[in-house]
Design a protein around this motif. Structure first.
Motif, PDB file in Angstrom:
ATOM      1  N   ASP A  40       1.299  -1.490  -0.504  1.00 59.59           N
ATOM      2  CA  ASP A  40       0.423   0.108  -0.204  1.00 59.59           C
ATOM      3  C   ASP A  40       0.645   1.393   0.043  1.00 59.59           C
ATOM      4  N   SER A  41       0.342   2.376  -0.515  1.00 61.24           N
ATOM      5  CA  SER A  41       1.006   3.266  -0.048  1.00 61.24           C
ATOM      6  C   SER A  41       0.893   4.160   0.788  1.00 61.24           C
ATOM      7  N   ASN A  82       1.374 -10.208  -6.673  1.00 62.82           N
ATOM      8  CA  ASN A  82       1.086  -8.477  -6.762  1.00 62.82           C
ATOM      9  C   ASN A  82       0.234  -8.240  -6.073  1.00 62.82           C
ATOM     10  N   SER A  83      -0.960  -7.069  -5.370  1.00 66.33           N
ATOM     11  CA  SER A  83      -1.659  -6.263  -4.771  1.00 66.33           C
ATOM     12  C   SER A  83      -1.901  -5.633  -4.909  1.00 66.33           C
ATOM     13  N   TYR A  84      -3.861  -5.629  -4.413  1.00 65.39           N
ATOM     14  CA  TYR A  84      -4.108  -4.462  -5.208  1.00 65.39           C
ATOM     15  C   TYR A  84      -5.042  -3.759  -3.756  1.00 65.39           C
ATOM     16  N   TYR A  85      -5.125  -3.023  -3.210  1.00 61.56           N
ATOM     17  CA  TYR A  85      -5.245  -1.426  -2.778  1.00 61.56           C
ATOM     18  C   TYR A  85      -5.899  -1.204  -2.728  1.00 61.56           C
ATOM     19  N   THR A  86      -6.655  -0.307  -2.173  1.00 64.73           N
ATOM     20  CA  THR A  86      -7.719   0.462  -2.234  1.00 64.73           C
ATOM     21  C   THR A  86      -7.827   1.547  -1.269  1.00 64.73           C
ATOM     22  N   SER A  87      -7.976   0.774  -0.521  1.00 67.15           N
ATOM     23  CA  SER A  87      -8.277   1.341   1.583  1.00 67.15           C
ATOM     24  C   SER A  87      -8.150   0.407   2.314  1.00 67.15           C
ATOM     25  N   ALA A  88      -8.301   0.602   3.468  1.00 66.80           N
ATOM     26  CA  ALA A  88      -8.141  -0.117   4.362  1.00 66.80           C
ATOM     27  C   ALA A  88      -9.194  -1.303   4.492  1.00 66.80           C
ATOM     28  N   SER A  89     -10.149  -1.000   4.121  1.00 65.23           N
ATOM     29  CA  SER A  89     -11.790  -2.266   3.519  1.00 65.23           C
ATOM     30  C   SER A  89     -11.059  -2.982   2.694  1.00 65.23           C
ATOM     31  N   GLU A  90     -10.591  -2.192   1.485  1.00 61.66           N
ATOM     32  CA  GLU A  90     -10.762  -3.285   0.807  1.00 61.66           C
ATOM     33  C   GLU A  90      -9.150  -3.386  -0.027  1.00 61.66           C
ATOM     34  N   ASN A  91      -8.788  -4.302   0.266  1.00 63.92           N
ATOM     35  CA  ASN A  91      -7.486  -4.815  -0.423  1.00 63.92           C
ATOM     36  C   ASN A  91      -7.262  -6.262  -0.274  1.00 63.92           C
ATOM     37  N   HIS A  92      -6.504  -6.071  -1.379  1.00 67.45           N
ATOM     38  CA  HIS A  92      -5.881  -8.085  -1.580  1.00 67.45           C
ATOM     39  C   HIS A  92      -4.633  -8.095  -1.960  1.00 67.45           C
ATOM     40  N   VAL A  93      -4.779  -9.758  -1.565  1.00 68.12           N
ATOM     41  CA  VAL A  93      -3.394  -9.925  -2.353  1.00 68.12           C
ATOM     42  C   VAL A  93      -3.238 -11.084  -3.421  1.00 68.12           C
ATOM     43  N   ILE A  94      -2.888 -10.880  -4.355  1.00 71.60           N
ATOM     44  CA  ILE A  94      -2.595 -11.818  -5.577  1.00 71.60           C
ATOM     45  C   ILE A  94      -1.448 -13.002  -5.056  1.00 71.60           C
TER      46      ILE A  94
END
Length: 109
Positions: A40-41, A82-94
């Motif tokens: 995450d950023s 990989n990761s996908y992170y938009t907010s603390a409530s919506e984050n994923h790792v691939i």
């Protein structure tokens, strides 16, 4: 400023080598290493680094036709690609792909 980009490792290494046993047979082995990186950023979630080993074998049937078998992630290592992170409530790792084999027929003309 000065923060690392999300999902970009500071260190990475790719090494590959091939050996021709005969004019017909060739084998190869290599590895990909990726160091740890932030998901995450805000740099609060750290994804671990990993090493994945790959191999290949090739056989020339003729001057124009060859078969090649590639096996990726030979040791079937579990890792996060990989990761996908938009907010603390919506984050994923691939997760990365497990052991994968591919057989190729190559022709040249």
């Amino acid at each position: 400023m000065g923060q690392a980009l999300p999902n970009v490792a500071r260190n990475a290494l790719n090494l590959w080598t091939e050996y021709e046993f005969t004019d017909q047979w060739e084998v190869g082995l290599g590895g990909n290493w990726l160091g740890p990186r932030f998901a995450d950023s805000g740099q609060t979630a750290l994804m671990p680094g990993y090493v994945v080993w790959n191999a290949m074998a090739s056989y020339k049937l003729s001057k124009t036709v060859s078969l090649q078998l590639n096996v990726n992630n030979v040791t079937n290592k579990f890792y996060y690609e990989n990761s996908y992170y938009t907010s603390a409530s919506e984050n994923h790792v691939i997760p990365g792909a497990g052991r994968t084999a591919r057989l190729t027929i190559r022709t040249m003309f």
